[in-house]
Enzyme design. Structure first.
Site, mmCIF file in Angstrom:
data_model
loop_
_atom_site.group_PDB
_atom_site.id
_atom_site.type_symbol
_atom_site.label_atom_id
_atom_site.label_comp_id
_atom_site.label_asym_id
_atom_site.label_seq_id
_atom_site.Cartn_x
_atom_site.Cartn_y
_atom_site.Cartn_z
ATOM 1 N N TRP A 1 -37.335 44.572 62.321
ATOM 2 C CA TRP A 1 -36.813 45.895 62.734
ATOM 3 C C TRP A 1 -35.376 45.787 63.215
ATOM 4 O O TRP A 1 -35.028 44.872 63.956
ATOM 5 C CB TRP A 1 -37.675 46.432 63.868
ATOM 6 C CG TRP A 1 -37.077 47.585 64.633
ATOM 7 C CD1 TRP A 1 -36.119 47.516 65.611
ATOM 8 C CD2 TRP A 1 -37.387 48.976 64.485
ATOM 9 N NE1 TRP A 1 -35.811 48.780 66.078
ATOM 10 C CE2 TRP A 1 -36.582 49.693 65.399
ATOM 11 C CE3 TRP A 1 -38.279 49.669 63.676
ATOM 12 C CZ2 TRP A 1 -36.650 51.068 65.525
ATOM 13 C CZ3 TRP A 1 -38.337 51.058 63.800
ATOM 14 C CH2 TRP A 1 -37.532 51.741 64.705
ATOM 15 N N SER B 1 -28.418 47.598 73.828
ATOM 16 C CA SER B 1 -27.149 47.777 73.119
ATOM 17 C C SER B 1 -25.927 47.494 73.987
ATOM 18 O O SER B 1 -25.979 47.560 75.216
ATOM 19 C CB SER B 1 -27.064 49.206 72.574
ATOM 20 O OG SER B 1 -27.992 49.392 71.547
ATOM 21 N N ASN C 1 -32.114 48.511 64.884
ATOM 22 C CA ASN C 1 -31.582 49.834 65.164
ATOM 23 C C ASN C 1 -30.084 49.739 65.461
ATOM 24 O O ASN C 1 -29.324 49.295 64.594
ATOM 25 C CB ASN C 1 -32.396 50.599 66.206
ATOM 26 C CG ASN C 1 -32.669 49.899 67.512
ATOM 27 O OD1 ASN C 1 -33.580 49.083 67.604
ATOM 28 N ND2 ASN C 1 -31.912 50.219 68.545
ATOM 29 N N ASP C 2 -29.604 50.108 66.628
ATOM 30 C CA ASP C 2 -28.177 50.324 66.859
ATOM 31 C C ASP C 2 -27.280 49.162 66.419
ATOM 32 O O ASP C 2 -27.561 47.999 66.720
ATOM 33 C CB ASP C 2 -27.913 50.516 68.360
ATOM 34 C CG ASP C 2 -28.773 51.588 68.980
ATOM 35 O OD1 ASP C 2 -29.554 52.244 68.270
ATOM 36 O OD2 ASP C 2 -28.674 51.768 70.207
ATOM 37 N N ARG D 1 -26.985 52.510 80.378
ATOM 38 C CA ARG D 1 -27.016 51.531 79.286
ATOM 39 C C ARG D 1 -25.898 51.738 78.254
ATOM 40 O O ARG D 1 -25.188 52.721 78.270
ATOM 41 C CB ARG D 1 -28.366 51.588 78.578
ATOM 42 C CG ARG D 1 -28.773 52.952 78.032
ATOM 43 C CD ARG D 1 -30.182 52.902 77.466
ATOM 44 N NE ARG D 1 -30.687 54.204 77.017
ATOM 45 C CZ ARG D 1 -31.381 55.029 77.767
ATOM 46 N NH1 ARG D 1 -31.644 54.730 79.023
ATOM 47 N NH2 ARG D 1 -31.826 56.178 77.272
ATOM 48 N N ASP D 2 -25.814 50.752 77.361
ATOM 49 C CA ASP D 2 -24.953 50.774 76.174
ATOM 50 C C ASP D 2 -23.456 50.687 76.509
ATOM 51 O O ASP D 2 -22.675 51.571 76.155
ATOM 52 C CB ASP D 2 -25.209 52.030 75.329
ATOM 53 C CG ASP D 2 -26.687 52.297 75.093
ATOM 54 O OD1 ASP D 2 -27.457 51.330 75.063
ATOM 55 O OD2 ASP D 2 -27.063 53.478 74.932
ATOM 56 N N TRP E 1 -35.187 57.557 65.336
ATOM 57 C CA TRP E 1 -36.394 57.312 66.100
ATOM 58 C C TRP E 1 -37.506 58.273 65.688
ATOM 59 O O TRP E 1 -37.259 59.407 65.306
ATOM 60 C CB TRP E 1 -36.122 57.475 67.593
ATOM 61 C CG TRP E 1 -35.119 56.521 68.146
ATOM 62 C CD1 TRP E 1 -33.840 56.808 68.548
ATOM 63 C CD2 TRP E 1 -35.298 55.108 68.362
ATOM 64 N NE1 TRP E 1 -33.218 55.669 68.992
ATOM 65 C CE2 TRP E 1 -34.084 54.611 68.893
ATOM 66 C CE3 TRP E 1 -36.364 54.227 68.139
ATOM 67 C CZ2 TRP E 1 -33.912 53.275 69.211
ATOM 68 C CZ3 TRP E 1 -36.193 52.887 68.463
ATOM 69 C CH2 TRP E 1 -34.978 52.418 68.995
ATOM 70 N N TRP F 1 -40.351 48.567 66.589
ATOM 71 C CA TRP F 1 -39.520 48.237 67.741
ATOM 72 C C TRP F 1 -40.268 47.309 68.684
ATOM 73 O O TRP F 1 -41.472 47.451 68.905
ATOM 74 C CB TRP F 1 -39.118 49.523 68.459
ATOM 75 C CG TRP F 1 -38.134 49.325 69.577
ATOM 76 C CD1 TRP F 1 -36.782 49.374 69.488
ATOM 77 C CD2 TRP F 1 -38.443 49.057 70.957
ATOM 78 N NE1 TRP F 1 -36.214 49.158 70.724
ATOM 79 C CE2 TRP F 1 -37.201 48.950 71.646
ATOM 80 C CE3 TRP F 1 -39.619 48.882 71.671
ATOM 81 C CZ2 TRP F 1 -37.119 48.697 73.015
ATOM 82 C CZ3 TRP F 1 -39.551 48.616 73.025
ATOM 83 C CH2 TRP F 1 -38.315 48.527 73.691
#
Length: 496
Positions: A47, A115, A49-50, A174-175, A304, A74
């Protein structure tokens, strides 16, 4: 201190070795999946994602990404890693980050190296990421890891470098996106408070010690109650803020804001706010400036809580094609596919001006993996609705339709009959430029990216049609469609 650092590095390396072994064991299982893309970035298995840590280091582009190599769903987040000389052909490298410490690992399901971003500091390549553990307080903290060879990363012994959320934020914190302005490092982190998404700002001289400056920007009440993956950067004479917003627990379309940044006050003033991509499958993009001075963006080409047929084949998730961002007229950020993609072209075909009434099947334009440019002559068109149908079956029951509606001034991508994947209809504003509308369409095995009028609007969607659905139709409703020209190329694979 050395013993402590050695212990951290040993635990981290063990976690990375375990992830790399899993990838090696499983990567051959997914190679023959009919849904694998040909020129979009994908992980070897598992998997993703970002996109994270998009940066150029020692002459090569680096792409890190949220990664769970153990399943096609995920899980505890790792950072996958790849590099490229041209933004087109990618080489997979060792996993860069794996959960291993109290601030990014634990006994609960929800933990990991979330992330973040990457910067080059002298000879070092430094990753800045969110450590997340569901049952800890605070739940999310900001951490760093560094490398002198661009492959092997050591977590900082004094992590986390920001150990709690600020007064303007909350536990959703976050991120981090870091960049350098003049001689100082700046970081925006996504957060929320009082029902408003926020991008909170920090400043540092050394990437290890951070001073809080305040909320650089926040939602105006309509822009989401949590801002994920904020990216703030100069473009032209202004600054642009990109945000992927949440509304409650639901993610919505990523938007960009054009405005002014006051570094002394730490405040970004919003002016123009616009949807960045009108498709369903675009989220959490990240940008870099390369050595050619281009602002390049890559996004996660998935969403998502959606049906992902590739999961049955041991993998899920891909990245968009790289897009150059160009500010036009201080009001629009255009997205232009990077010029390097032209290296993949072959089998050029061109149709000069022609007209269509009802439906015409274009037999010369049926490549599944292709680039097509169509220029519609609106001045000579009498139909109020017209468009194209991609990946059509012989009986016409399976198709992906791109409709131009001149009455409602919309361009619509309809994937209600696109195959076994997620359904839905995407709509974007349609603007006629000098009597014409131009579409540039990048089609891969299971994706479509449509760039309207040189990238003023973009629609990105995943589709999962049958392998034999190959027809390409042009249609007009209740009138005549005039086409100035149509060009197409077959695009080659970037994967060996």
């Amino acid at each position: 201190m050395k013993n402590s650092l050695d212990s951290i590095n040993l635990k981290h390396q063990e976690a990375i070795n375990k992830a790399n072994a899993e990838i090696e064991n499983k990567k051959d299982e997914v190679k023959n999946s009919p849904y694998r893309l040909q020129y979009h970035f994908m992980a070897p298995t598992g998997w993703i994602n970002d996109p994270n840590g998009l940066v150029q280091y020692k002459g090569e582009y680096q792409l890190f990404y949220q990664y769970y190599p153990y399943a096609s769903s995920w899980g505890p987040m790792h950072w996958g890693h790849a590099k490229s000389k041209d933004l087109v052909h990618w080489e997979h490298l060792s996993v860069a980050l794996a959960p291993s410490e109290s601030y990014d690992s634990g006994d609960v399901q929800g933990y990991g190296c979330f992330s973040g971003s990457a910067v080059v500091d002298g000879e070092e390549l430094v990753l800045i990421y969110t450590g997340h553990v569901d049952d800890k307080s605070p739940m999310q903290v900001q951490c760093i890891a560094a490398s002198e060879d661009g492959v092997n990363f050591e977590k900082y012994s004094q992590n986390p470098v920001i150990d709690n959320f600020p007064s303007d934020g909350s536990k959703d914190f976050r991120d981090p996106k870091v960049w350098k302005h003049e001689e100082r490092w700046y970081m925006v982190v996504g957060s929320k408070k009082d029902g408003k998404g926020k991008a909170v700002l920090y400043v540092s001289d050394d990437l290890r010690n951070w001073e809080y400056k305040g909320a650089a920007a926040e939602s105006d009440g309509t822009q989401g109650d949590m801002w994920e993956c904020p990216d703030l950067f100069p473009l032209g004479d202004l600054h642009v803020l990109i945000v992927s917003p949440m509304y409650g627990t639901k993610n919505e379309k990523t938007f960009y804001v054009i405005g002014d940044m006051d570094y002394d006050k730490g405040i970004f003033t919003q002016e123009t706010c616009t949807t960045l991509d009108y498709g369903f499958d675009f989220y959490a993009p990240q940008t870099l400036v390369d050595d050619k001075g281009r602002r390049i963006m890559i996004g996660w080409m998935e969403k998502w809580l959606t049906k992902m047929p590739s999961q049955e084949h041991g993998w899920a998730g891909a990245m968009t094609i790289p897009r150059e961002l160009v500010l036009e007229g201080n009001k629009i950020v255009k997205q232009k596919p990077v010029s390097e993609l032209s290296e993949l072209r072959s089998d050029y075909k061109k149709l000069e001006a022609f007209e269509v009434e009802e439906t015409t099947t274009i037999h010369e334009l049926q490549e599944q993996v292709s680039e097509t440019i169509i220029d519609f002559n609106i001045n000579e068109t009498t139909a109020s609705e017209f468009g194209i149908q991609l990946r059509c079956s012989e009986d016409g029951k399976e198709k992906t339709e791109i409709l131009l509606d001149l009455t409602n001034k919309e361009i619509v991508m309809d994937r209600e009959h696109s195959g076994c994947g997620e359904k839905g209809i995407s709509k974007a504003p349609l603007v006629v430029k000098d009597g014409s509308v131009n579409l540039r369409i990048f089609m891969d095995t299971t994706s479509v990216e449509v760039f309207v009028n040189d990238g003023e609007q973009v629609i990105t969607n995943r589709i999962f049609p049958d392998v034999n659905s190959n027809k390409f139709n042009i249609f007009a409703k209740d009138g005549k469609l005039s086409v100035n020209s149509m060009e197409s190329w077959k695009l080659g694979s970037v994967w060996k």
